[in-house]
Design a protein around this motif. Structure first.
Motif, PDB file in Angstrom:
ATOM      1  N   ILE A  63      -6.703 -10.236  -7.477  1.00 14.59           N
ATOM      2  CA  ILE A  63      -6.113  -9.184  -6.825  1.00 14.59           C
ATOM      3  C   ILE A  63      -5.454  -9.618  -5.457  1.00 14.59           C
ATOM      4  O   ILE A  63      -4.443  -9.302  -5.150  1.00 14.59           O
ATOM      5  CB  ILE A  63      -7.000  -8.000  -6.366  1.00 14.59           C
ATOM      6  N   GLY A  64      -6.126 -10.492  -4.864  1.00 14.58           N
ATOM      7  CA  GLY A  64      -5.667 -11.352  -3.747  1.00 14.58           C
ATOM      8  C   GLY A  64      -6.071 -10.803  -2.501  1.00 14.58           C
ATOM      9  O   GLY A  64      -6.465  -9.505  -2.375  1.00 14.58           O
ATOM     10  N   TRP A  65      -6.117 -11.516  -1.292  1.00  9.31           N
ATOM     11  CA  TRP A  65      -6.532 -10.884  -0.032  1.00  9.31           C
ATOM     12  C   TRP A  65      -5.820  -9.786   0.473  1.00  9.31           C
ATOM     13  O   TRP A  65      -4.573  -9.331   0.288  1.00  9.31           O
ATOM     14  CB  TRP A  65      -6.415 -12.045   1.095  1.00  9.31           C
ATOM     15  N   PHE A  66      -6.713  -8.942   1.005  1.00 11.96           N
ATOM     16  CA  PHE A  66      -6.143  -7.718   1.657  1.00 11.96           C
ATOM     17  C   PHE A  66      -5.900  -6.480   0.841  1.00 11.96           C
ATOM     18  O   PHE A  66      -5.541  -5.411   1.503  1.00 11.96           O
ATOM     19  CB  PHE A  66      -5.008  -7.855   2.769  1.00 11.96           C
ATOM     20  N   ARG A  67      -5.475  -6.701  -0.414  1.00 12.88           N
ATOM     21  CA  ARG A  67      -5.093  -5.611  -1.092  1.00 12.88           C
ATOM     22  C   ARG A  67      -6.131  -4.871  -1.931  1.00 12.88           C
ATOM     23  O   ARG A  67      -7.239  -5.584  -2.040  1.00 12.88           O
ATOM     24  CB  ARG A  67      -4.349  -6.375  -2.507  1.00 12.88           C
TER      25      ARG A  67
END
Lengths: 262, 281
Positions: free
Chosen positions: B131-135
Motif C-alpha cells: 500500500i505504501g506510506w501514508f495511504r
C-alpha cells in the motif's frame, strides 16, 4: 507502552532544565528542543539498559526515568536559585493562572498556552491521521513492520518525541501529575469499552475532555460544598479521570459479569 | 541445492555429489542462499558459519534443540538482528532488494494479542508494504484480506478482536497475513506450536498449496515425529548446521544424535521409525 509515556513525561525534566540553563529563558522553542532530545534519549537509554543489562523493559524504564527525573530535579533546584523555575509548578502546574498570560491571535486576546497547546494538538492529530497504519503495525508487530520496509524503530522514536513534546507543552500549564494521568487513564478507560483502535482513540480523547471539564467544575464546587476554598484544578482533573475509570470498570463488570478482556 | 556447512567428520563427503554437485553451490536460482553466516548476541555466538542453499519450490523444516538458533537463523536472514559475518541472497540478490518477495510468520507469542485490532486488520497488515506510506487501507485491501482468511478457513471470524481467537485461529490469522504478501519465500517460526489438530492439518495443506504454486517455505519445526511427513528437506541445526538436504537422506538417527546429543529422547526413536517407514515422495 503506557509506562513509556509516564517515563518520558518524567524524564524530560533534565531536558527542560538544560535548555533553560543554556538559553536562560523559558522560551518555547528551546524547551521543546530539550524535551524532544531527552525524549529520544529516554527511549534509547531504555533500550540499552534492557539489552546490555538484560533486564525486563519495565525495570529498565524504571531505572532510566527515575534517574533522569532526579537529575532534572537537581538541575531545576540549581536553576531555581537564580530564577523562577519552580519545582512545585512542575509537579502540579498553574492552570488557574493561564488566562493572565495572553497573546493576540486574529485580533482576539487568547491565553498563550491555548495557542501553544493548540499547535501541539494539531501536530499530534496530523501524525496520527497520516501515519495511522504505520503507527498501528509498528506498535503491534515491529518485526513484521520492519520486514515490510516500514521503519518501526524510527516510528517508535517519532512517537516518543511526540510524547515528550506534548508532555512539555502541557507541563507548564497542568503539571506532571495531570500529564501522566491523561497519558494513561483515558486510554485505559476506553480500552475497557472497545477493541477497535479507531474507536478507542476517539473515546480516549472524549474521556480526557470529559475529565477536564468535570474536574474543573469539581475543583470549584466540591471543596466549596464543605466550606473550603477551591482546590488545585489539575489534581482534581486527574482524580476525576481515575474515578471515571473506576466507574466504567464497575459498570462493565456488572453488565457483562466480567471485564471485556476475557 | 542444499549444501552443508563444514561437514561433521566423515559424515557427508560421499553423499555430497547427490545433494550438491561440487561447484554448484550458491546457484543464482536458489530461493535462499546463506553463505558463512555467523550471528552473535553480546559477543556470544549463537550461530556459526551457516552455509545453506534452498532450492525454489521446496518445503524445508528447520529442526534442532532449544537454543539451537532456529529463530535466530530466520531473523538474521530478515535483517531483524545483525549478522557478524556472512552473506544472504534471496533469489540471487541481497535481501534488502527482495523484501517484497519474502513473507515472515513470527512466533505467535511475539505479539500482544490484547492489541485492539480485528483478525481482518491483522491480515491487512501484510499489505502495508504494498500500500505504501501514508495511504489508507481501502475496501479492496480488506477484500484481499478476507479472501486470505477464507483460505485458512476462518473468514467467519474476520471481525473478532484477536484476543478472542483460539491459539490455532491466531496462528491461521498470521498465516493469512503472510498469504496476502504474495511472496515467493516464506519464513515461518514455529507455526505448528500449540495448535489444534485441525489447524495443523490446515497449515500442512497450505504449505502443500504453496509448494504446488512454486513457492518456497522455510519452517522452524519442533515435532520430530512429523518432519518426514511434512518436509521435503530438513536442516538440522545446533549452533551450526549439523546436516541439511533431502529429508530421506539427512533425517537419520546418526544426524539427530549429533544435533540433539544427550538430549535426544524417546520421541526421536519414534521420529526415526517414521522416517524409515515413510516412502520417498
Amino acid at each position: 507502552m503506557s509506562m513509556m509515556g509516564d517515563a518520558i513525561s518524567h524524564a524530560v525534566l533534565p531536558g527542560l532544565a538544560v535548555a533553560f540553563l543554556v538559553t536562560g529563558s523559558r522560551a518555547s522553542v528551546p524547551m521543546f528542543l530539550g524535551a524532544a532530545v531527552v525524549g529520544v534519549l529516554t527511549a534509547l537509554f531504555t533500550e540499552w539498559v534492557r539489552g546490555l543489562g538484560k533486564v525486563d523493559e519495565g525495570a529498565s524504564m524504571g531505572v532510566v526515568f527515575t534517574s533522569l527525573f532526579a537529575l532534572g530535579l537537581l538541575l531545576v533546584v540549581q536553576a531555581a536559585d537564580h530564577v523562577d523555575l519552580d519545582p512545585g509548578c512542575v509537579l502540579y502546574g498553574a492552570i488557574e493562572l493561564t488566562p493572565l498570560d495572553t497573546v493576540t491571535l486574529a485580533g482576539r486576546e487568547v491565553p498563550r498556552v491555548v495557542v501553544m497547546l493548540g499547535v501541539v494538538f494539531l501536530l499530534n492529530l496530523t501524525c496520527v491521521l497520516v501515519l495511522y497504519k504505520e503507527l498501528q503495525i509498528s506498535s503491534f508487530d515491529p518485526a513484521l513492520a520492519t520486514t515490510l520496509g516500514i521503519n518501526a524503530r524510527g516510528l517508535h522514536f517519532l512517537l516518543m518525541t511526540l510524547v515528550a513534546v506534548t508532555a512539555v507543552a502541557s507541563f507548564e500549564t497542568v503539571g506532571n501529575i495531570l500529564v501522566v494521568a491523561m497519558l494513561v487513564v483515558p486510554a485505559a478507560t476506553a480500552f475497557l469499552l472497545t477493541r477497535r483502535l479507531s474507536v478507542l482513540l476517539v473515546l480516549a480523547v472524549g474521556f480526557g475532555v470529559g475529565s477536564a471539564v468535570v474536574g474543573h467544575v469539581a475543583a470549584l464546587a466540591v471543596p466549596a460544598a464543605f466550606g473550603y476554598a477551591s482546590t488545585n484544578t489539575a489534581g482534581m482533573m486527574a482524580l476525576t479521570s481515575g474515578v471515571g475509570l473506576l466507574v466504567v470498570m464497575v459498570v462493565t463488570l456488572l453488565r457483562r459479569g466480567q471485564p471485556l478482556r476475557d | 541445492m542444499l549444501t552443508l556447512s563444514p561437514p561433521p567428520p566423515a559424515a557427508t563427503p560421499t553423499r555430497r555429489p547427490v545433494l550438491a554437485p561440487l561447484g554448484a553451490e550458491h546457484s543464482p536460482e536458489a530461493a535462499l542462499s546463506i553463505h558463512d553466516m555467523t550471528v552473535a548476541y553480546h559477543r556470544k555466538p549463537v550461530l556459526w558459519d551457516v552455509d545453506l542453499d534452498v532450492p525454489p519450490g521446496s518445503l524445508v523444516g528447520i529442526v534442532g534443540p532449544n537454543g539451537a538458533g532456529k529463530s535466530t537463523l530466520i531473523k538474521a536472514v530478515l535483517d531483524l538482528i545483525p549478522r557478524v559475518s556472512g552473506r544472504v541472497l534471496v533469489f540471487g540478490k541481497p535481501y534488502r532488494q527482495q523484501r517484497h518477495r519474502v513473507a515472515y510468520v513470527p512466533q505467535r507469542e511475539s505479539v500482544d494479542w490484547d492489541f485492539p485490532v480485528s483478525a481482518l486488520e491483522v491480515v491487512a497488515m501484510g499489505l502495508y508494504g504494498r500500500i505504501g506510506w501514508f495511504r489508507p487501507v481501502t475496501r479492496r485491501h480488506r477484500e484481499i484480506a478476507l479472501h486470505a482468511l477464507e483460505r485458512v478457513g476462518i473468514a467467519d471470524l474476520a471481525h473478532r478482536q484477536i484476543s478472542q481467537l483460539s491459539g490455532g485461529q491466531q496462528q491461521r490469522t498470521f498465516l493469512a497475513r503472510a498469504l496476502v504478501q504474495e511472496a515467493d519465500l516464506y519464513l515461518m517460526d514455529e507455526p505448528f506450536a500449540a495448535v489444534d489438530a485441525a489447524t495443523e492439518k490446515a497449515i500442512v495443506r497450505l504449505l502443500q498449496d504453496l509448494r504446488a504454486a512454486g513457492r518456497t517455505a522455510l519452517v522452524v519445526h519442533h515435532d520430530l515425529q512429523t518432519v518426514a511427513e511434512y518436509f521435503d528437506r530438513v536442516v538440522l541445526l545446533n549452533l551450526r548446521v549439523v546436516a541439511s538436504g533431502l529429508t530421506e537422506t539427512v533425517f537419520t538417527r546418526e544426524n539427530l544424535q549429533k544435533t540433539y546429543g544427550g538430549r535426544l529422547t524417546l520421541m526421536t526413536e519414534a521420529a526415526e521409525a517414521l522416517a524409515r517407514e515413510t516412502p520417498a515422495p
